[in-house]
Motif scaffolding. Structure first.
Motif, PDB file in Angstrom:
ATOM      1  N   LEU A   1      53.739 105.281  45.625  1.00 15.07           N
ATOM      2  CA  LEU A   1      52.262 105.646  45.763  1.00 15.07           C
ATOM      3  C   LEU A   1      51.470 104.692  44.688  1.00 15.07           C
ATOM      4  O   LEU A   1      51.828 104.603  43.366  1.00 15.07           O
ATOM      5  CB  LEU A   1      52.199 107.006  45.402  1.00 15.07           C
ATOM      6  N   ARG A   2      50.457 104.095  45.178  1.00  6.64           N
ATOM      7  CA  ARG A   2      49.744 103.387  44.054  1.00  6.64           C
ATOM      8  C   ARG A   2      48.133 103.205  44.579  1.00  6.64           C
ATOM      9  O   ARG A   2      47.789 103.268  45.844  1.00  6.64           O
ATOM     10  CB  ARG A   2      50.060 101.769  44.180  1.00  6.64           C
ATOM     11  N   GLU A   3      47.511 103.727  43.696  1.00  2.00           N
ATOM     12  CA  GLU A   3      45.868 104.266  43.846  1.00  2.00           C
ATOM     13  C   GLU A   3      45.167 104.153  42.724  1.00  2.00           C
ATOM     14  O   GLU A   3      45.467 104.294  41.841  1.00  2.00           O
ATOM     15  CB  GLU A   3      45.702 105.639  44.667  1.00  2.00           C
ATOM     16  N   VAL A   4      43.789 103.329  42.984  1.00  2.00           N
ATOM     17  CA  VAL A   4      43.126 103.150  42.008  1.00  2.00           C
ATOM     18  C   VAL A   4      41.613 103.478  42.384  1.00  2.00           C
ATOM     19  O   VAL A   4      41.566 103.186  43.555  1.00  2.00           O
ATOM     20  CB  VAL A   4      43.002 101.820  40.967  1.00  2.00           C
ATOM     21  N   GLU A   5      40.697 104.123  41.752  1.00  2.00           N
ATOM     22  CA  GLU A   5      39.381 104.111  42.209  1.00  2.00           C
ATOM     23  C   GLU A   5      38.295 104.144  40.981  1.00  2.00           C
ATOM     24  O   GLU A   5      38.596 104.564  39.953  1.00  2.00           O
ATOM     25  CB  GLU A   5      39.222 105.594  42.708  1.00  2.00           C
ATOM     26  N   VAL A   6      37.237 103.609  41.326  1.00  2.00           N
ATOM     27  CA  VAL A   6      36.059 103.513  40.327  1.00  2.00           C
ATOM     28  C   VAL A   6      35.150 104.380  41.261  1.00  2.00           C
ATOM     29  O   VAL A   6      34.945 104.212  42.276  1.00  2.00           O
ATOM     30  CB  VAL A   6      35.840 102.196  39.949  1.00  2.00           C
TER      31      VAL A   6
END
Length: 801
Positions: A287-292
């Motif tokens: 699982l890999r997630e980034v959010e701005v």
């Protein structure tokens, strides 16, 4: 055939500990076998199965008991084999095939309607290997493995843990339970727990307006902010005024709301229910997630979520969740800043043992007193009378603990959850009065400085066994909590401020006059047992608990100390009938308690408040569809509330009582494979039924009679999705005499999202809006008024890879 070589669908009886024998002895029934014709008929019918992932032998036993079909097999065939579980409606033979998938075993029917198992031939010749018809798997099938703490795709969860402390089907739980999944939280862009649960039946949020210092949540008319705050099944208690454990929704896998009392499993609790915050846990899947995010009121936020296996065999897995936010609001001086870091690690050396370490650290800042200045007329001005450089709540918390589980065999599983938490809180604010000139506000300063330590541990033994035709899942356990806090309350002087031309950047000294200095400590120890019984289409749950709670309060200024000890016995019982595999009516009764610190004029300690609830309802969950419809009615009473002594104005007596009764309707459904819907309606009649304070027969302040909400999101072909929601809160009273009112209001929320897969695989953009129409509304409580938050718009870019 030798019984040593065969195993029936009921596990062989074995000696039980004394506690188990006492609890289930009265239910022991000598079970008989179905006639052969009945078995044949049963094996051809469709049954609703709710079998969790786990040992294959136990799953086969449960399948046979559910269908009432005799299943015999050699224990050696299934030794150390496991299954992914099975949910949904199936014929018995089809259910066996699904449970046995990948084990090298297949079901074999006998002429009398019973079944056994056989090994598949060890051959690669396709003509010699029995094959199953091709099954098309879709996202709406019930068969997908799901756990009460794991990831749920979409809005609908089928299992929960808060009502029973076991992984149990919601359809077969005789209580009203709502699960808010991580996808719901993400789609609405919830910044706090209030926003996450706002579309839930029976739940009211933000009754004191925009105040980010703590969650403001009532369930069925009773506050659940301070006495029903749970995370991962352990209570997050508080000893002071503002030292509440704070929760970032992004760090949660789900929120579970159990409505009504449940002290039998959790001890001290609000009669309205509890909210269990379930943390994100390690996953074997990468699982890999980034959010701005960027939004109105100078809102800046970045967050990330990472997980996966650390070893090739999946023995070690991890999860790391982090968030940073810098944000103002539509009220001057009211910020919402947060830093959050949550690592988690799981060690699973075998299918019998698992240990998960959970922890997080968080620093949070907001205004010390966010309410705008209230004019002598009672009108709320547009001016905040605080100071940007002085006012503020600054809170730092650290939490660490573990969840350990060991399965001894098909019957016994031991679990222990342990957590330590520490909270430091500094809260400074100004308070003022308006001069005769109508413009100058004379101010004073106040400071509340607290630190708190909280330790909780819960140890439980789960036992799965049969007594005749009855299948039991018995939980017996003991939990213990220690908490200690230090509270200082000080005052001081502050320069005045102009109402017409406020200066929010003045030099203000830290308050120095000590008004209160307290040390507060307490412990609670509870012993509990709950049995979940399955008998054909009947589901019975019954539990009992005994608690001992101690509290001590030291006045460090006066050098005095006071304390008290409370003991309470609580229980619950629920009965549910599977009218069809999809439809289940139920009834339940449950009790709760919550200690009250203090004594009457004679020095007698106040007794705990007590809650009692009778609830009935019906649940509908059609097989093969992502849908759960629930209707419930309830009658809830809280007793032993403090009220004025009519014979002595300086004394309080415990004759107060509040009653809440009503109807709740809730729907969670996926329609046409692209439309997610959540709907709720609440009709609640909350009344103070006994009181000497002049409010008997009145509705409590700020509690609406009716609430309704509807949220829907439609995903178009091509990656576009649109979501719209509306929440209506009915009229409330602004004073205990019910002479003033707060008008009802409707808030509109919305989102638009788009999948950027054609440009960047795994990337999505979204725009969300809360209070889209910028509706202005006030909530007044006994002369103090609070303004709700105005329109808030936020854009985000999310990337997963």
């Amino acid at each position: 055939m030798s019984t040593s070589r065969r195993r029936l669908c009921r596990p062989a009886r074995r000696p039980l500990p004394l506690a188990l024998a006492l609890f289930v002895g009265s239910l022991h029934v000598a079970g008989g076998l179905l006639p052969s014709a009945a078995m044949a008929q049963a094996s051809a019918a469709t049954f609703r199965f709710d079998i969790p992932a786990g040992p294959l032998a136990a799953a086969l036993n449960q399948a046979g008991a559910t269908a009432g079909v005799l299943l015999s097999f050699d224990p050696a065939l299934v030794a150390d084999l496991r299954t992914a579980g099975l949910q949904g409606s199936h014929g018995f033979e089809d259910a066996l095939r699904r449970l046995l998938q990948g084990t090298g075993l297949a079901p074999a029917a006998r002429g009398d309607g019973s079944y056994t198992l056989r090994k598949l031939p060890a051959t690669t010749n396709a003509a010699e290997v029995p094959t199953l018809p091709m099954v098309k798997v879709t996202a709406d099938l019930d068969d997908r493995a799901e756990s009460a703490t794991g990831r749920v795709e979409g809005y609908l969860a089928r299992r929960a843990v808060s009502a029973t402390k076991t992984d149990t089907s919601l359809l077969e739980t005789p209580r009203s339970v709502t699960v808010v999944t991580a996808d719901q939280i993400a789609d609405r862009g919830a910044l706090n727990v209030e926003q996450a649960v706002a579309y839930t039946a029976g739940v009211q949020v933000a009754a004191w307006g925009n105040d980010p210092r703590f969650d403001q949540i009532t369930v069925r008319g009773f506050d659940v902010t301070t006495t029903a705050d749970y995370r991962d099944g352990l209570r997050q208690a508080n000893t002071g005024w503002l030292s509440y454990f704070r929760t970032e929704p992004y760090g949660l896998e789900r929120l579970e709301l159990l409505k009504g009392p449940n002290s039998v499993l959790f001890g001290q609790i609000s009669p309205g229910g509890l909210i269990n915050r379930v943390s994100k846990r390690p996953t074997r899947e990468t699982l890999r997630e980034v959010e701005v995010r960027y939004g109105s009121d100078d809102h800046y936020q970045a967050q990330g979520d990472f997980g996966g296996a650390l070893t090739d065999n999946g023995e070690w897995t991890y999860r790391l969740t982090a968030l940073a936010r810098d944000s103002e609001s539509d009220t001057v001086g009211v910020n919402d800043d947060s830093l959050y870091f949550a690592p988690a690690l799981t060690w699973q050396p075998s299918d019998r043992t698992r240990i998960t370490l959970l922890g997080h650290a968080q620093h949070f800042e907001t205004a010390g007193s966010p309410r705008p200045f209230q004019l002598p007329s009672g009108e709320l001005s547009k001016v905040w009378a605080g100071d940007v450089d002085f006012d503020g709540l600054k809170q730092t918390q650290y939490v660490a603990g573990y969840e350990a589980e060991h399965r001894f065999d098909d019957v016994f599983t031991l679990r222990q959850n342990l957590r330590y938490g520490h909270v430091d809180t500094d809260n400074q604010y100004t308070s003022g009065t308006l001069d005769a000139d109508g413009d100058t506000i004379q101010r004073s300063t106040f400071g509340v400085y607290e630190n708190m330590h909280n330790f909780s541990v819960d140890t439980a033994l789960q036992s799965r066994f049969s007594t005749g035709p009855l299948q039991h899942t018995l939980i017996t356990g003991v939990d213990h909590a220690d908490l200690d806090g230090d509270i200082r309350y000080l005052s001081g002087a502050a320069p005045s401020i102009s109402l017409s031309n406020p200066d929010h950047h003045q030099t203000i000294a830290r308050p120095t006059t000590l008004l209160v200095h307290q040390d507060v400590s307490g412990t609670q120890t509870g012993v509990y047992a709950m049995d979940q019984v399955r008998w054909g289409d009947w589901r019975l749950s019954a539990g009992l608990r005994r608690d001992r709670a101690e509290q001590t309060q030291k006045d460090l200024i006066a050098g005095t100390s006071s304390g008290q000890t409370d003991k309470a016995t609580t229980g619950s019982i629920g009965l549910l009938y599977m009218l069809t595999p999809d439809l289940a009516p139920y009834v339940s009764y449950a009790t709760s308690f919550s200690p009250q610190f203090g004594t009457n004029i004679l020095g007698d300690a106040f007794r705990p408040t007590e809650g009692k609830q009778v609830e009935g309802g019906i649940k509908y969950q059609p097989a093969g569809r992502s849908m759960l419809l629930t209707a419930s009615v309830f009658h809830l009473v809280q007793q032993n509330a403090l009220t004025r002594d009519p014979d002595n104005i300086n004394n309080q007596i415990q004759t107060g009582e509040t009653r809440s009764r009503g109807i709740e309707l809730e729907a969670n459904a996926r329609l046409f494979k692209r439309l997610e819907l959540i709907g709720a309606y609440t009709l609640q009649d909350v009344e103070v039924t006994r009181s000497n304070d002049g409010n008997q027969g009145k509705r409590p302040v700020g509690i609406p009679r009716q609430m309704a909400s509807l949220w829907g999101k439609y995903s178009f072909i091509g990656g576009l999705d649109v979501g719209v929601g509306a929440r209506w809160i009915g009229e409330t009273y602004s004073d205990g005499q019910n002479t003033g009112t707060n008008s009802g209001y409707t808030l509109i929320d919305a989102r638009v999202g788009y999948d950027l897969g054609s440009l960047l695989r795994g990337a999505t953009v979204a725009v969300r809006a809360n209070n889209l129409t910028d509706k202005e509304y006030l909530m007044c409580h006994d002369g103090y008024c609070y303004r709700g938050r105005g329109r808030f718009v936020m854009a985000s870019l999310n990337y997963r890879w």
